[in-house]
Design a protein around this motif. Structure first.
Motif, PDB file in Angstrom:
ATOM      1  N   LEU A 270       0.836  -1.202   0.000  1.00  0.00           N
ATOM      2  CA  LEU A 270       0.000   0.000   0.000  1.00  0.00           C
ATOM      3  C   LEU A 270       0.869   1.250   0.000  1.00  0.00           C
ATOM      4  O   LEU A 270       1.765   1.404   0.832  1.00  0.00           O
ATOM      5  N   THR A 271       0.589   2.138  -0.973  1.00  0.00           N
ATOM      6  CA  THR A 271       1.231   3.454  -1.016  1.00  0.00           C
ATOM      7  C   THR A 271       0.135   4.503  -0.872  1.00  0.00           C
ATOM      8  O   THR A 271      -0.827   4.517  -1.649  1.00  0.00           O
ATOM      9  N   VAL A 272       0.273   5.383   0.110  1.00  0.00           N
ATOM     10  CA  VAL A 272      -0.717   6.447   0.343  1.00  0.00           C
ATOM     11  C   VAL A 272      -0.017   7.781   0.126  1.00  0.00           C
ATOM     12  O   VAL A 272       1.028   8.049   0.738  1.00  0.00           O
ATOM     13  N   THR A 273      -0.606   8.615  -0.743  1.00  0.00           N
ATOM     14  CA  THR A 273      -0.006   9.904  -1.112  1.00  0.00           C
ATOM     15  C   THR A 273      -0.977  11.025  -0.783  1.00  0.00           C
ATOM     16  O   THR A 273      -2.205  10.891  -0.948  1.00  0.00           O
ATOM     17  N   LEU A 274      -0.438  12.123  -0.301  1.00  0.00           N
ATOM     18  CA  LEU A 274      -1.255  13.305   0.006  1.00  0.00           C
ATOM     19  C   LEU A 274      -1.413  14.150  -1.258  1.00  0.00           C
ATOM     20  O   LEU A 274      -0.423  14.507  -1.907  1.00  0.00           O
ATOM     21  N   LEU A 275      -2.661  14.437  -1.629  1.00  0.00           N
ATOM     22  CA  LEU A 275      -2.943  15.316  -2.771  1.00  0.00           C
ATOM     23  C   LEU A 275      -3.246  16.716  -2.237  1.00  0.00           C
ATOM     24  O   LEU A 275      -4.052  16.879  -1.311  1.00  0.00           O
ATOM     25  N   ARG A 276      -2.580  17.688  -2.816  1.00  0.00           N
ATOM     26  CA  ARG A 276      -2.772  19.070  -2.390  1.00  0.00           C
ATOM     27  C   ARG A 276      -3.500  19.860  -3.483  1.00  0.00           C
ATOM     28  O   ARG A 276      -3.452  19.504  -4.664  1.00  0.00           O
ATOM     29  N   GLN A 285      -6.521  12.085   0.144  1.00  0.00           N
ATOM     30  CA  GLN A 285      -5.573  10.971   0.224  1.00  0.00           C
ATOM     31  C   GLN A 285      -5.760  10.092  -1.001  1.00  0.00           C
ATOM     32  O   GLN A 285      -6.890   9.727  -1.326  1.00  0.00           O
ATOM     33  N   LEU A 286      -4.660   9.727  -1.643  1.00  0.00           N
ATOM     34  CA  LEU A 286      -4.698   8.816  -2.776  1.00  0.00           C
ATOM     35  C   LEU A 286      -4.015   7.517  -2.360  1.00  0.00           C
ATOM     36  O   LEU A 286      -2.843   7.516  -1.997  1.00  0.00           O
ATOM     37  N   ALA A 287      -4.744   6.412  -2.409  1.00  0.00           N
ATOM     38  CA  ALA A 287      -4.201   5.103  -2.023  1.00  0.00           C
ATOM     39  C   ALA A 287      -4.025   4.242  -3.258  1.00  0.00           C
ATOM     40  O   ALA A 287      -4.956   4.106  -4.071  1.00  0.00           O
ATOM     41  N   LEU A 288      -2.829   3.654  -3.404  1.00  0.00           N
ATOM     42  CA  LEU A 288      -2.537   2.705  -4.469  1.00  0.00           C
ATOM     43  C   LEU A 288      -2.204   1.371  -3.812  1.00  0.00           C
ATOM     44  O   LEU A 288      -1.312   1.297  -2.952  1.00  0.00           O
ATOM     45  N   ALA A 289      -2.921   0.313  -4.189  1.00  0.00           N
ATOM     46  CA  ALA A 289      -2.761  -0.984  -3.518  1.00  0.00           C
ATOM     47  C   ALA A 289      -2.521  -2.087  -4.534  1.00  0.00           C
ATOM     48  O   ALA A 289      -3.222  -2.171  -5.557  1.00  0.00           O
TER      49      ALA A 289
END
Length: 739
Positions: A270-276, A285-289
């Motif tokens: 799981l990679t979670v990235t903050l979208l601004r 929050q953008l989650a890639l799994a």
């Protein structure tokens, strides 16, 4: 006839009954590749056809066969084969067991060259060696398989990261520019993608994400990411999430487990990235799994196999040492720990006499009984060797708990193990060590446990001992001396001192007892009581005893040559050990030594302790009789300590009784102890009646010597006359007598 995996066996031979030629090595390996293909292809994700896959496997089969028969043996080829199979997309969970199963069942038979006509001069491998090599090749193949699989996973993760960055960029552009363009990227992604608000509410997921979790119903309205907590989440996962939504970090990546609605478990990378937003403020929050459940299960299965004993199912040495390291690294304020090191007594005899199958069944039964003794969560039992087990306990009363566990294990093994109609008794020796984390290292713990276990064996076995620094130091010193014994004789570290034998009637020197010493390079001069028992245990006593006899005989000849021709020659006394008495070459060796030294047999006296002759039958006495018939004197040493029947003396081929010093201590002062006087008087009277001379050991005072002279003793030795010393001093004493 077919193998367990369904293919034909690789039969070998010079030909069949119809006269067909024997298969070549290439034929056998081609057949092996076919069996391998049929077993693995249905389980693999490869795009190759079965025929293509078989062609792909053939050179791999050749590499394994060559590695199996190679000299020197090298498993590197198996690593490469494991990697090649991953590259062929054999990455399904069931594929690796099938690969290893075919190798285990068919590689040895398809690679043996004992009967192959196209391999002249090749030395065939023994069955046991071939099987052992095959197992190591399987392990190496599995390791190469996992290593390549991990590399592929890392490559995929990097691709996911790049996709995540691309997705974030595309998402930001879509949010800022075109919702339609974002939707195209979002829905078209092959990995799971989801967006949530900063409060954790799930806003939208793509189809790939929904499929991972069992359907879109899992992400029902109002679902919050804080509900996805799992007991096996990595430590600090909550803190990473808090930092992300607060804007302190832009992304994080973890391997995370989840529960689906049906209770099954899903593992994701799981990679979670903050979208601004355009101003830089946190917005989503953008989650890639990526679903890594199958890879995780494979790693866990390989991990289990690497950390557990195949025969008993118990943890193995690897897992035990990991757990021990964790305990030892807990810090100085951690609880105490205890280690029990158990080794079965006499297990080798079971294997040698009843076979390894019975031995394995016995080990499994022992493991089951020991496992029932280890029930608490702070206890661990592992099989770390053939018949060796280690147990770990932790807690404030570790020593008491360790000793208690040792008692429970001995009690559990008290009942015989019944195997194939036999009742096999099980005995074990256990060493118990306790300590506190931060105060002792792993190597010291295991060394102390090993030494303590051997102390229990030395004490008779079927017991436990608790580690003690002084006792362990003695064991270490004994071990050091034992290891140094074989080379000590070659290096000339032994030497002989002589203690005079004095005739009591006139005080003249009649001979000397040869006493061997060891000039140890570390411990200095060691007396015989410190190393003779070790020489007995190791069998070195026979060559050492012969060396002492040779040196003493040569010295007696030198004394004779230096003495007045009219004087009585000095006699030399040499001690014999039980091993020497029972050695078949005792008589021939003694005769050879006397002839080589040019020494008359009457100038030699061999001393044998009374305990060594108690209960000896005629065959055991025959060598002494032969030596006595040749003229060699035989002395019965330490007489009076063996509780033997005095009438037994009549059948022993002895000419001298050496009276133990314990009977004459009461005569060191005047008046003498009347009881000691009566005992010595009776022994002397009996000995003289049987035509035996009496020698007294341990004479330390003139009063004592006077009493013994009055009682009729013949000769004496002790510090009153002289301490053991070099041969030159004895010659000086003899010359003084003559003058």
């Amino acid at each position: 006839m077919t193998s367990e995996s369904g293919g034909p066996r690789c039969d070998r031979g010079a030909g069949d009954a119809a006269g067909h030629p024997a298969p070549t090595e290439n034929d056998l390996l081609r057949r092996f590749a076919g069996i391998w293909c049929r077993a693995v292809h249905p389980l693999a994700a490869t795009t190759m056809t079965p025929d293509e896959f078989e062609v792909y496997l053939l050179p791999l089969a050749h590499r394994l066969s060559a590695a199996l028969r190679g000299s020197p043996f090298d498993t590197e080829a198996a690593y490469a084969v494991g990697a090649a199979l991953v590259n062929a997309q054999c990455t399904e969970p069931e594929a690796l067991p099938a690969i290893l199963g075919v190798i285990d069942a068919h590689l040895v038979s398809c690679s043996s060259s004992a009967e192959l006509p196209d391999a002249p001069g090749r030395e065939p491998l023994a069955e046991e060696e071939a099987r052992a090599r095959c197992v190591r090749l399987q392990h190496a193949l599995a390791a190469g398989f996992v290593r390549e699989l991990r590399k592929c996973e890392r490559d995929e993760q990097e691709a996911i990261s790049r996709a995540a960055l691309a997705a974030r960029t595309e998402a930001e552009k879509a949010l800022h520019a075109s919702e339609a363009k974002f939707q195209a990227v979002f829905e078209g992604a092959v990995i799971g993608v989801g967006i949530a608000g900063l409060d954790g509410e799930v806003l939208v997921v793509n189809d790939a994400m929904a499929r991972m979790f069992g359907g879109m119903d899992f992400f029902r309205p109002g679902r919050n990411v804080t509900e996805f907590v799992h007991p096996d989440d990595v430590p600090g996962a909550h803190e990473l999430y808090r930092e992300l939504v607060s804007g302190e970090r832009d992304h994080f990546r973890i391997e995370k487990p989840h529960y689906r609605d049906d209770g099954s478990e899903l593992w994701t990378n799981l990679t979670v990235t903050l979208l601004r937003d355009s101003s830089g403020a946190p917005q989503y929050q953008l989650a890639l799994a990526e679903d890594i459940t199958e890879h995780r299960q494979l790693r866990e299965r390989l991990r289990y196999e690497a950390t557990h004993d195949e025969l008993t199912g118990l943890p193995n040495r690897t897992l035990f040492l990991e757990r021990l390291d964790q305990v030892l690294a807990a810090g100085a304020d951690a609880e105490r720990f205890g280690v029990c090191y158990l080794d079965l007594d006499g297990f080798k005899a079971v294997n040698d006499s009843l076979g390894h199958v019975v031995g394995d069944r016995m080990l499994k039964a022992v493991a089951e009984r020991l496992q029932r003794c280890v029930k608490a969560p702070d206890e661990l039992l592992a099989r770390v060797g053939g018949d060796e087990f280690l147990a770990l306990v932790t807690g404030p009363a570790a020593q008491a708990d360790g000793a208690g566990l040792a008692r429970r294990m001995l009690a559990a093994l008290a009942e015989p193990v019944r195997i194939e109609g036999r009742e096999l008794r099980v005995r074990a020796s256990i060493g118990v060590v306790d300590g506190r984390a931060g105060e002792i290292g792993r190597a010291e713990v295991l060394r102390s446990a090993d030494i303590t276990m051997y102390r229990a064996k030395a004490a008779g076995g079927n017991r436990y001992e608790i580690a003690d620094a002084d006792s362990n130091a003695r064991v270490i010193a004994r071990h050091s001396l034992t290891n140094g014994l074989p080379s000590a004789l070659e290096k000339g570290e032994f030497f002989i001192e002589y203690q005079p034998l004095v005739r009591l009637t006139d005080g003249t020197v009649r001979g000397a007892e040869a006493l061997v010493r060891w000039l140890h390079p570390v411990h200095g001069v060691l007396g015989p009581d410190q190393f003779i028992p070790l020489a007995e245990d190791t069998g070195l006593i026979v060559p050492l005893g012969r060396w002492v006899l040779e040196q003493a005989a040569r010295q007696a000849r030198e004394w004779r040559d230096a003495a007045d021709d009219d004087g009585e020659p000095l006699r030399v006394n040499v001690n014999l050990s039980p091993c020497q008495l029972s050695h078949p070459t005792l008589v021939s060796d003694t005769v050879a030594v006397l002839e080589s030294a040019g020494l008359c047999p009457s100038a030699l006296c061999l001393e044998v302790t009374e305990n060594d002759l108690i209960g000896a039958d005629e065959s055991a006495l025959r060598p002494l009789r032969q030596l006595a018939d040749l003229g060699v004197d035989i002395a019965l040493d330490d007489f009076g300590t063996g509780y033997s029947n005095l009438s037994y003396l009549r059948r022993l081929p002895v000419s001298t009784l050496k009276l133990d010093r314990s009977f004459t201590r009461g005569m060191q002062r005047a008046p003498a102890d009347p009881v000691d006087v009566k005992i010595v008087e009776g022994i002397v009277s009996l000995a003289h009646t049987l035509d035996l001379a009496v020698t007294v050991e341990g004479v330390e005072t003139g009063v004592q010597a006077e009493h013994l002279r009055g009682l009729g003793c013949d000769t004496a030795q002790g510090w009153y006359y002289a301490r053991p010393g070099p041969p030159e001093r004895l010659h000086t004493l003899a010359l003084a007598d003559a003058s």
